[in-house]
Design a protein around this motif. Structure first.
Motif, PDB file in Angstrom:
ATOM      1  N   MET A   1       0.819  -1.198   0.000  1.00 57.70           N
ATOM      2  CA  MET A   1       0.000   0.000   0.000  1.00 57.70           C
ATOM      3  C   MET A   1       0.860   1.257   0.000  1.00 57.70           C
ATOM      4  O   MET A   1       0.349   2.378   0.038  1.00 57.70           O
ATOM      5  N   GLY A   2       2.191   1.050  -0.006  1.00 57.97           N
ATOM      6  CA  GLY A   2       3.079   2.195  -0.125  1.00 57.97           C
ATOM      7  C   GLY A   2       3.211   3.028   1.130  1.00 57.97           C
ATOM      8  O   GLY A   2       3.263   4.254   1.071  1.00 57.97           O
ATOM      9  N   ARG A   3       3.270   2.391   2.274  1.00 62.44           N
ATOM     10  CA  ARG A   3       3.425   3.158   3.520  1.00 62.44           C
ATOM     11  C   ARG A   3       4.530   2.514   4.335  1.00 62.44           C
ATOM     12  O   ARG A   3       4.474   1.309   4.621  1.00 62.44           O
ATOM     13  N   SER A   4       5.532   3.299   4.689  1.00 59.60           N
ATOM     14  CA  SER A   4       6.634   2.692   5.430  1.00 59.60           C
ATOM     15  C   SER A   4       7.232   3.605   6.481  1.00 59.60           C
ATOM     16  O   SER A   4       7.760   3.146   7.472  1.00 59.60           O
ATOM     17  N   THR A   5       7.146   4.904   6.279  1.00 59.51           N
ATOM     18  CA  THR A   5       7.848   5.811   7.171  1.00 59.51           C
ATOM     19  C   THR A   5       6.996   6.203   8.369  1.00 59.51           C
ATOM     20  O   THR A   5       7.481   6.290   9.486  1.00 59.51           O
ATOM     21  N   GLU A   6       5.750   6.452   8.130  1.00 53.71           N
ATOM     22  CA  GLU A   6       4.834   6.757   9.229  1.00 53.71           C
ATOM     23  C   GLU A   6       3.659   5.786   9.161  1.00 53.71           C
ATOM     24  O   GLU A   6       3.401   5.191   8.115  1.00 53.71           O
TER      25      GLU A   6
ATOM     26  N   THR B   1       0.941   7.900  -1.945  1.00 51.10           N
ATOM     27  CA  THR B   1       0.140   6.915  -1.202  1.00 51.10           C
ATOM     28  C   THR B   1      -0.452   7.494   0.079  1.00 51.10           C
ATOM     29  O   THR B   1      -1.392   6.957   0.627  1.00 51.10           O
TER      30      THR B   1
ATOM     31  N   CYS C   1       4.013  13.544   6.074  1.00 52.59           N
ATOM     32  CA  CYS C   1       5.061  12.639   5.580  1.00 52.59           C
ATOM     33  C   CYS C   1       4.571  11.939   4.313  1.00 52.59           C
ATOM     34  O   CYS C   1       3.473  11.396   4.287  1.00 52.59           O
TER      35      CYS C   1
ATOM     36  N   ASP D   1       5.213   8.916   1.466  1.00 50.06           N
ATOM     37  CA  ASP D   1       5.910   7.636   1.514  1.00 50.06           C
ATOM     38  C   ASP D   1       6.263   7.151   0.124  1.00 50.06           C
ATOM     39  O   ASP D   1       6.534   5.984  -0.093  1.00 50.06           O
ATOM     40  N   GLY D   2       6.185   8.087  -0.805  1.00 51.12           N
ATOM     41  CA  GLY D   2       6.743   7.861  -2.113  1.00 51.12           C
ATOM     42  C   GLY D   2       6.028   6.831  -2.897  1.00 51.12           C
ATOM     43  O   GLY D   2       5.148   6.457  -2.468  1.00 51.12           O
TER      44      GLY D   2
ATOM     45  N   LYS E   1      12.738   6.439   0.128  1.00 56.63           N
ATOM     46  CA  LYS E   1      13.328   5.183  -0.342  1.00 56.63           C
ATOM     47  C   LYS E   1      14.069   5.385  -1.664  1.00 56.63           C
ATOM     48  O   LYS E   1      14.610   4.442  -2.201  1.00 56.63           O
TER      49      LYS E   1
END
Lengths: 553, 369
Positions: free
Chosen positions: A522-527, B208, B285, B287-288, B308
């Motif tokens: 789903m393209g979410r990783s940092t927050e 996203t 934020c 998330d690219g 990333k």
């Protein structure tokens, strides 16, 4: 003359009236007696019957009738000793000779009120249907339109904040030589904020839980923090904490709870000057999702020496907390004062937040807290939460599901532009069917900043027998066959705290992987994907409309 | 993948250079639109820099409504530029493309810049609302020294359609984006680059985190934070919010959209403030996968990547003229005889900043601040 009812047992209940019927196999049973010894309810007992058998010993059939006295395992029909279906008998049987079987035609709730005492129990709402959370799907997958994230290789940060967050406009920062500096002279109160793992272990007291269970959870949480680098925190529940933990450096991983009975707080307050670390936060319990309108209840069976010491009460007495805080007369004043008092006790260095039961009135509470600069969060406990002891009617019939409650509160914050200022903690129902990662991710996307779990961790870490078919659910009686919710050393010795701790660690590590598996495509990783409501959908149009998410079919 | 071609220069140049760069980067079928934003206008506009330029498209009826509205507010038309369009197969021409220079209403002439900016913004939004339902009025920008041109179609064909090869239209900073072929039936308001009160950006990639960002911006109480026909419009508004509303230096934009980890922040000299930003602006934020190229009111241009580095992006050129492109072949096309070894490929912690007048390229590293 003998009344007829004595002869035909007309006023007795039949085994068929009970929720669980013991299936015992005479041919497999070797009469070792383990099942009867282990049954926490004394629902099964050895008994003798006279059996008529046909024998033939010669070369040609010469049947003879023999009457023999034999031992059997018998299920009692005495309602105080009803079979809870826990299955401990099955667990210890060496020959697979015994097993309780659920009886959907039971009439237990018609009868479990002898002496005019309503049915009280522990556990959760007896509703085996899937929760709304279990019906949601993650349907916005970004794998094809754009390079997807890789759950295995990319870096993920699964963290959240616990504490009041100042809006950027109010931050005491100024530009000095092209860089931002905090303006120390501004005098602005900056509320304390903790960065934590977004799934916390919710409030279960020492008292409700056995010493071994509580210690196992605490060890697991500490290991996750100190060894795995996962800042998982745990709430104490009402009733205080052991002195040696209060004074330890591990206190930063714990959230002491103050509830309407104030049990244990004399001891906590006296310990404050000796604490070497501030607690993670303080939770003020105003309500519990499993039993809205009821206070905590620790029944006399469980108030043994350790508990009486921690709570500062005599042994062997019921410890009912009032349904509400007796000092509370209005949310505007009393709640604000209580939040301020608790903040002041730790020099405003510790986030203080209230927990309420899920309710249509949650938004009113929320809006009050939004305007209280010391309120650190709002925890909302939905009706799929569990409890150690409550009236059956409260558990089965009262409360508000967490999904729509958290959603409407979040959208209320969005409308005010304050969704990042007051974190919402969602409790009560995450992992009901074992899908913790999926349920938690859904709650984040509906607007929760953090998810709190209770019964899930009891099942996953200590194999709690309870389920939505009223299996076991005797947490209130101190008879927990797993040793999770009992103060009886004979029972809690069965539970190895090291094994519980090990399972807590395993559960969290696997949860972390599963959350990544959801967030990555789903393209979410940092927050955290807080409020990323376009990511989820429902196959139920009414649910999608209520939650303001996509409908898919 | 959408193609991005930005050029910043100390001399005026034609947008054809950007279009040629887009053409070089083209892969596969790619014709769902192009947007151009020009800053630091030359040619006929050079003498009119202090006056706001209204850029957009109108139908015949829309033009009348627009004139009525502008007259009512007291704006005085000083100059009109329209592209000399010619029929090109595949481009559906609309009635009237324009960039009109206005003088402020008399009561606003001596008002502070903030008041004038608010007037321009509110006027743009009002005109947008006026013609939104029937697309009779489409307004892209209304700001001094800024011109925008957008239409659906292949970039090269659009250049021909607008007659840009023969036009005197020139500028010192031009952002151009060629839209990817996944975006058909688009609303022109979804077309990059985006602009608000001196700040412009264009992006490729999917945002996203669009919904939480949109909800956060919409809650700031600023009238310009609307629209969002594209999930990338928020990148421009975040820039405006960070630099104009909050007054932060430009590089904090990077800290906001791709926040560092707590332990990484500890090493920053401004760690205390950055930690607050990470918390208070958490919903912003991204998330690219995103490459963001933009400019600020003083003419600084920049490029940054998602955390990333999932998108390509390169900055190169010579002093006085730099290109910021989504691919290296775009830079090659932009023409200047540069030393390719000095090309900058920003990585996840980098923010490439090109100073006004294309004077110098610097790389700001987020880890060291």
């Amino acid at each position: 003359m003998e009344p007829a009812e004595r002869l035909d047992k007309n006023h007795e209940l039949a085994v068929k009236d009970y929720p669980y019927i013991i299936r015992w196999r005479d041919d497999r049973c070797k009469r070792c007696g383990k099942c009867t010894a282990v049954c926490p309810m004394f629902s099964i007992e050895p008994s003798v019957i006279v059996q008529r058998e046909l024998h033939s010993e010669g070369p040609t059939p010469e049947p003879k009738t023999v009457r023999r006295v034999t031992t059997i395992i018998k299920q009692t029909t005495e309602i105080s000793k009803y079979c809870t279906g826990c299955g401990t008998c099955t667990l210890v049987c060496p020959n697979e000779a015994i097993e309780p079987e659920y009886n959907p035609q039971h009439k237990f709730t018609f009868h479990k009120n002898k002496g005019g005492h309503p049915y009280r129990r522990g556990g959760r709402r007896n509703d085996p249907t899937p929760s709304t959370l279990d019906t949601l799907r993650f349907s916005r997958i970004s794998m094809l339109t754009d390079p997807a994230l890789d759950a295995g290789r990319h870096e993920f940060r699964i963290r959240t904040y616990l504490g009041r967050i100042l809006p950027a406009e109010e931050l005491p920062v100024k530009v000095v030589k092209g860089k931002l500096e905090v303006d120390k002279k501004s005098g602005k109160f900056i509320p304390p904020v903790r960065e934590i793992y977004p799934v916390m272990i919710g409030s279960m007291s020492i008292g409700a839980l056995s010493p071994n269970m509580w210690e196992g959870l605490a060890m697991g949480v500490t290991y996750l923090n100190e060894v795995e680098g996962m800042p998982v925190v745990m709430c104490s529940g009402e009733g205080g904490m052991p002195q040696r933990l209060l004074k330890s450096r591990f206190m930063k991983y714990f959230i002491p709870q103050i509830a309407s009975g104030y049990f244990g707080w004399d001891e906590i307050v006296r310990t404050i000057p000796h604490m070497v670390e501030d607690p993670c936060a303080i939770e003020i319990k105003y309500g519990q999702g499993a039993k809205p309108g009821d206070g905590g209840l620790l029944m006399a069976h469980k108030v043994l020496k350790l508990i009486s010491e921690i709570r500062g009460v005599p042994m062997g007495v019921d410890l009912p907390s009032p349904p509400t805080h007796q000092t509370k007369y209005s949310i505007e004043e009393a709640v604000a004062k209580m939040i301020q008092s608790m903040s002041m006790a730790w020099g405003f260095r510790v986030p203080v937040y209230p927990k309420i039961s899920g309710s249509h009135t949650a938004k009113a509470v929320l809006n009050n807290l939004v305007r209280n600069p010391y309120a650190a969060a709002l925890s909302i406990d939905g009706d799929d939460g569990a409890t150690g002891a409550a009236y059956n009617v409260s558990m089965d019939s009262m409360g508000h599901p967490i999904a729509s409650n958290i959603r409407e509160c979040y959208l209320d914050l969005v409308a005010q532009g304050k969704q990042n200022e007051l974190p919402l903690i969602a409790a009560g129902g995450a992992g009901k069917k074992g899908n913790l990662a999926a349920n938690a991710a859904s709650l984040f996307m509906l607007g929760a900043s953090c998810v709190s779990i209770g019964k899930y961790i009891m099942q996953a870490a200590a194999q709690c027998f309870g389920d939505e078919y009223n299996r076991c659910n005797v947490c209130n009686l101190g008879k927990c066959p797993r040793g999770i919710t009992t103060q009886d050393p004979k029972l809690y010795r069965r539970l190895d705290p090291d094994k519980v701790a090990e399972r807590v660690v395993e559960v969290y590590k696997s949860l972390d992987v599963e959350l990544k598996k959801i967030f990555a495509p789903m393209g979410r990783s940092t927050e955290l994907p807080i409020g990323m409501s376009d990511g989820i959908s429902s196959v139920n149009p009414a649910v999608s409309e209520r939650l303001k998410i996509n409908f898919t079919c | 993948m959408c193609r991005l071609a930005a050029i910043t220069s100390s001399d005026y140049f034609s947008p054809v250079e950007n279009i040629l760069a887009l053409e070089t980067m083209k892969e596969g079928h790619d014709g769902s639109g192009m947007g151009l934003i020009l800053k630091g206008l030359g040619g006929e506009f050079e003498e009119l820099k202090e006056y706001p330029v209204l850029s957009g498209i109108c139908s015949k009826d829309g033009l009348k409504a627009l004139d009525d509205y502008m007259n009512k507010l007291g704006f005085q038309l000083k100059y009109t530029w329209t592209p000399k369009t010619k029929p090109v197969t595949g481009i559906e021409s609309r009635d009237y493309y324009f960039a009109r220079v206005y003088d402020y209403p008399d009561v606003y002439k001596d008002r502070p810049v903030e008041d004038q900016e608010a007037l321009l913004l509110n006027t743009r939004l009002a005109l947008r609302r006026l013609g939104e339902s029937d697309e009779s009025i489409i307004i892209f920008t209304f700001y001094p020294d800024i011109l925008a041109l957008k239409e659906v179609g292949d970039p090269m064909q659009l250049g021909e359609f607008f007659g840009l090869d023969k036009s005197s239209l020139k500028a010192k900073i031009i952002l151009a984006q060629g839209r990817q072929n996944t975006n058909y039936a688009i609303n022109l308001y979804a077309c990059h680059p985006f602009f608000i009160q001196g700040y412009g950006t264009m992006t490729n990639g999917e945002n996203t985190a669009f919904i939480p960002i949109r909800e956060f911006l919409s809650g700031r109480g600023f009238p310009g934070y609307i629209g969002y026909n594209s999930d990338s419009e928020v990148f421009c508004h975040i820039l405006h919010y960070a630099c104009k509303q909050l007054g932060y230096p430009l590089h904090y934009y990077k800290d906001i959209v791709t926040p560092l980890k707590a332990e990484e922040i500890d090493a920053r000299p401004d760690s205390e403030a950055v930690r607050f930003l990470k918390m208070s602006l958490r919903p912003l934020c991204i998330d690219g996968p995103n490459c963001v190229i933009g400019f600020t009111p003083d003419g600084t241009c920049f490029m940054l990547q998602d955390a990333k580095k999932l998108r390509p992006g390169v900055v190169g050129g010579v002093k006085g003229k730099y290109g910021l492109m989504s691919e290296e072949c775009g830079l090659d096309s932009a023409g200047s005889k540069r030393d390719r070894s000095t090309d900058v490929f920003p990585m996840k912690y980098d923010m490439v900043i090109v100073k006004p007048e294309a004077e110098e390229v610097t790389v700001w590293n987020q880890l060291s601040g």
